[in-house]
Design a protein around this motif. Structure first.
Motif, PDB file in Angstrom:
ATOM      1  N   ALA A 101      -5.034  -0.121   0.526  1.00  0.00           N
ATOM      2  CA  ALA A 101      -3.604  -0.145   0.183  1.00  0.00           C
ATOM      3  C   ALA A 101      -3.365  -1.109  -0.993  1.00  0.00           C
ATOM      4  CB  ALA A 101      -2.530  -0.642   1.386  1.00  0.00           C
ATOM      5  N   ASN A 102      -2.819  -0.606  -2.048  1.00  0.00           N
ATOM      6  CA  ASN A 102      -2.458  -1.362  -3.234  1.00  0.00           C
ATOM      7  C   ASN A 102      -1.186  -2.102  -2.920  1.00  0.00           C
ATOM      8  OD1 ASN A 102      -1.684  -2.465  -5.718  1.00  0.00           O
ATOM      9  ND2 ASN A 102      -2.387  -0.536  -6.927  1.00  0.00           N
ATOM     10  N   VAL A 121     -17.223   2.443  -5.059  1.00  0.00           N
ATOM     11  CA  VAL A 121     -16.531   1.217  -5.106  1.00  0.00           C
ATOM     12  C   VAL A 121     -15.013   1.597  -5.568  1.00  0.00           C
ATOM     13  CG1 VAL A 121     -16.406  -0.911  -6.639  1.00  0.00           C
ATOM     14  CG2 VAL A 121     -18.443   0.116  -6.339  1.00  0.00           C
ATOM     15  N   PHE A 122     -14.038   0.579  -4.754  1.00  0.00           N
ATOM     16  CA  PHE A 122     -12.800   0.974  -4.855  1.00  0.00           C
ATOM     17  C   PHE A 122     -12.089  -0.354  -5.376  1.00  0.00           C
ATOM     18  CE2 PHE A 122     -14.336   3.947  -1.983  1.00  0.00           C
ATOM     19  CZ  PHE A 122     -13.624   5.060  -2.015  1.00  0.00           C
ATOM     20  N   GLY A 123     -11.053  -0.320  -6.301  1.00  0.00           N
ATOM     21  CA  GLY A 123     -10.132  -1.425  -6.431  1.00  0.00           C
ATOM     22  C   GLY A 123      -8.899  -0.963  -6.891  1.00  0.00           C
ATOM     23  N   ALA A 124      -7.960  -1.809  -7.014  1.00  0.00           N
ATOM     24  CA  ALA A 124      -6.475  -1.532  -7.125  1.00  0.00           C
ATOM     25  C   ALA A 124      -6.273  -1.072  -8.632  1.00  0.00           C
ATOM     26  CB  ALA A 124      -5.464  -2.781  -7.072  1.00  0.00           C
ATOM     27  N   ALA A 125      -5.424  -0.060  -8.557  1.00  0.00           N
ATOM     28  CA  ALA A 125      -5.286   0.666  -9.830  1.00  0.00           C
ATOM     29  C   ALA A 125      -4.996  -0.421 -11.126  1.00  0.00           C
ATOM     30  CB  ALA A 125      -4.131   1.642  -9.967  1.00  0.00           C
ATOM     31  N   ALA A 182      -9.587   4.051  -8.386  1.00  0.00           N
ATOM     32  CA  ALA A 182      -8.447   3.073  -8.527  1.00  0.00           C
ATOM     33  C   ALA A 182      -7.549   3.552  -7.445  1.00  0.00           C
ATOM     34  CB  ALA A 182      -7.860   3.501 -10.043  1.00  0.00           C
ATOM     35  N   VAL A 183      -7.147   2.808  -6.573  1.00  0.00           N
ATOM     36  CA  VAL A 183      -6.114   2.825  -5.633  1.00  0.00           C
ATOM     37  C   VAL A 183      -4.617   2.482  -6.412  1.00  0.00           C
ATOM     38  CG1 VAL A 183      -5.472   2.226  -3.314  1.00  0.00           C
ATOM     39  CG2 VAL A 183      -7.708   2.292  -3.815  1.00  0.00           C
ATOM     40  N   SER A 184      -3.778   3.454  -6.312  1.00  0.00           N
ATOM     41  CA  SER A 184      -2.549   3.335  -6.904  1.00  0.00           C
ATOM     42  C   SER A 184      -1.615   3.022  -5.709  1.00  0.00           C
ATOM     43  CB  SER A 184      -2.039   4.279  -8.037  1.00  0.00           C
ATOM     44  OG  SER A 184      -1.872   5.578  -7.410  1.00  0.00           O
ATOM     45  N   GLY A 185      -1.629   3.569  -4.588  1.00  0.00           N
ATOM     46  CA  GLY A 185      -0.729   3.618  -3.552  1.00  0.00           C
ATOM     47  C   GLY A 185      -1.502   3.044  -2.271  1.00  0.00           C
ATOM     48  N   GLU A 186      -2.048   4.134  -1.413  1.00  0.00           N
ATOM     49  CA  GLU A 186      -2.933   4.195  -0.404  1.00  0.00           C
ATOM     50  C   GLU A 186      -4.066   5.071  -0.398  1.00  0.00           C
ATOM     51  OE1 GLU A 186      -0.437   4.493   3.145  1.00  0.00           O
ATOM     52  OE2 GLU A 186       0.644   2.765   2.904  1.00  0.00           O
TER      53      GLU A 186
END
Length: 242
Positions: A152-153, A89-93, A134-138
């Motif tokens: 992409a955040n 599971v991925f989400g924006a930082a 946690a995706v902080s950039g790409e």
């Protein structure tokens, strides 16, 4: 694949890429199919809706969802996540801040306020776990067979934690979350960051370019001209200068 996109309840957007519009809140979920992995974009408004998406994905691919990208922490996109045990599971930082005790209470209250059954909302919120990644950039996901998805955040904007998903191809496809809405005016709740929203749409346009297909969080698939016009309208609405 065992059945067609349409037979399994998906709208095909490009080769290996589809979406479906869920009932009640007209929320969109996306699907990206590779040779080795299956990515779902957003999980629906509760466990039952999440299970329906899980079953539709399996009906199409014959495989389980291996990756789940959550575009932002609103109940109609998030509360079905418990149906995807075992998925990465991925989400924006920073999205985990929406899943603190206070954040969970606000998420539960928002779901009930919009009409979700209180018991269902309680169970769904209790079952949520913060995104593992946690995706902080790409972040590029390799799904096999040359299929890639770029996470992409791009926020803040609609919320403080907005994640977009670009699937390169001909055409490319950009899953926008609620940064873009087609079936109504974009909604700016208390967690929106209006001063940064136009810049987030600029970033979407940079990701996809003029020829991509843009999938809003609610409504029909649109083109770059629609996103650009909505960007300008939001800038005027919120008094944001270029």
């Amino acid at each position: 694949m065992t059945v067609t996109w349409e037979e399994s309840g998906w709208e095909r957007v490009a080769a290996g890429v589809g979406r479906c519009r869920l009932p009640v809140w007209d929320c969109t979920a996306g699907l990206v199919v590779g040779a080795d992995g299956v990515l779902l974009v957003d999980a629906g408004s509760g466990p039952r809706e999440g299970a329906r998406l899980r079953d539709r994905a399996r009906a199409l691919t014959g495989r389980r969802v291996t990756h789940l990208a959550l575009t932002h922490p609103h109940f109609d996109h998030l509360l079905g996540a418990s149906a995807f045990a075992g998925a990465e599971v991925f989400g924006a930082a920073g999205m985990e801040t929406a899943l603190t005790a206070r954040g969970r209470a606000e998420l539960r209250a928002d779901a009930v306020r919009h009409g979700l059954d209180a018991r269902v909302a309680e169970e769904a919120v209790d079952a949520l776990v913060p995104p593992r990644h946690a995706v902080s950039g790409e972040w590029t996901l390799e799904l096999g067979g040359g299929r890639r998805a770029l996470l992409a955040n791009v926020g803040p904007g609609h919320t403080a934690h907005d994640l977009a998903v670009l699937v390169p191809g001909d055409p490319g496809v950009v899953f926008c979350g609620d940064l873009v809405e087609e079936s109504g005016e974009p909604q700016a709740g208390p967690d929106a960051v209006p001063s940064r929203w136009p810049a987030a749409l600029d970033r979407l346009l940079e990701l996809g370019g003029d020829d991509a297909r843009y999938v809003p969080g609610h409504g029909a698939v649109v083109d770059a001209a629609f996103v650009r016009a909505q960007r300008d309208a939001l800038a005027a609405r919120f008094g944001v200068s270029d």
